[in-house]
Scaffold this motif. Structure first.
Motif, PDB file in Angstrom:
ATOM      1  N   LEU A 214       0.563  10.195  -0.208  1.00  0.00           N
ATOM      2  CA  LEU A 214      -0.339   8.937  -0.263  1.00  0.00           C
ATOM      3  C   LEU A 214      -1.275   8.080   0.525  1.00  0.00           C
ATOM      4  O   LEU A 214      -0.366   8.009   1.603  1.00  0.00           O
ATOM      5  CB  LEU A 214       0.179   7.836  -1.398  1.00  0.00           C
ATOM      6  N   TYR A 215      -2.315   7.647   1.023  1.00  0.00           N
ATOM      7  CA  TYR A 215      -2.884   7.805   1.644  1.00  0.00           C
ATOM      8  C   TYR A 215      -4.187   6.489   1.747  1.00  0.00           C
ATOM      9  O   TYR A 215      -5.032   6.419   1.494  1.00  0.00           O
ATOM     10  CB  TYR A 215      -3.929   8.983   2.887  1.00  0.00           C
ATOM     11  N   VAL A 216      -4.272   5.604   2.523  1.00  0.00           N
ATOM     12  CA  VAL A 216      -5.256   4.523   2.498  1.00  0.00           C
ATOM     13  C   VAL A 216      -5.684   4.310   3.548  1.00  0.00           C
ATOM     14  O   VAL A 216      -5.513   4.576   5.137  1.00  0.00           O
ATOM     15  CB  VAL A 216      -4.400   3.032   2.382  1.00  0.00           C
ATOM     16  N   ASP A 217      -7.132   4.201   3.682  1.00  0.00           N
ATOM     17  CA  ASP A 217      -7.983   3.706   4.882  1.00  0.00           C
ATOM     18  C   ASP A 217      -7.756   2.325   5.522  1.00  0.00           C
ATOM     19  O   ASP A 217      -7.802   1.059   4.388  1.00  0.00           O
ATOM     20  CB  ASP A 217      -9.550   3.500   4.161  1.00  0.00           C
ATOM     21  N   ARG A 218      -7.327   2.434   6.483  1.00  0.00           N
ATOM     22  CA  ARG A 218      -7.025   1.204   7.016  1.00  0.00           C
ATOM     23  C   ARG A 218      -8.179   0.434   7.464  1.00  0.00           C
ATOM     24  O   ARG A 218      -7.789  -0.739   7.479  1.00  0.00           O
ATOM     25  CB  ARG A 218      -6.628   1.408   9.032  1.00  0.00           C
TER      26      ARG A 218
END
Length: 131
Positions: free
Chosen positions: A89-93
């Motif tokens: 799971l990745y989130v755009d900073r």
């Protein structure tokens, strides 16, 4: 395009699927549909990554209250992804920063990526679906 990996059981090759969520969780069907696609891909033992960009980061915010809009809160479903071996799971900073959110505001652990890291990750995928 990245090299496909053989399936652990020696069956069909595993593809890298990235599902990109860009929309707020309620008001459209996009967020719920993307979650269903993730679960289907994971069921077929594909390598699934889930990315949250723009208003998509709101999908992971804790303690969502949906009673007032008459919609079922499906956000707890994200906690079950680990049971389907969906752990990427990745989130755009920048999206988090623009919305005043931090990792502690989220339901599940994520990797925070900047634009360059996100681009590199996207370049490694076989299939990218944006919702």
């Amino acid at each position: 395009m990245s090299e496909q990996q053989p399936s652990p059981a020696g069956g069909p090759k595993v593809k890298k699927f990235m599902i990109v969520n860009r929309k707020a969780p309620y008001g459209t069907i996009y967020a719920l549909e993307s979650l269903e696609v993730v679960l289907i891909a994971a069921t077929f033992d594909q390598d699934v990554s889930l990315v949250f960009i723009d208003d998509g980061v709101y999908e992971l915010v804790k303690a969502q209250q949906t009673k007032g809009i008459g919609v079922k809160n499906f956000s707890p479903s994200y906690r079950a992804l680990e049971d389907y071996d969906v752990e990427k799971l990745y989130v755009d900073r920048a999206s988090m920063d623009q919305r005043g959110l931090t990792e502690s505001d989220l339901l599940v652990p994520v990797a925070m990526l900047d634009d360059q890291q996100m681009g590199q990750l996207m370049a490694q995928q076989d299939v990218i679906l944006s919702f």
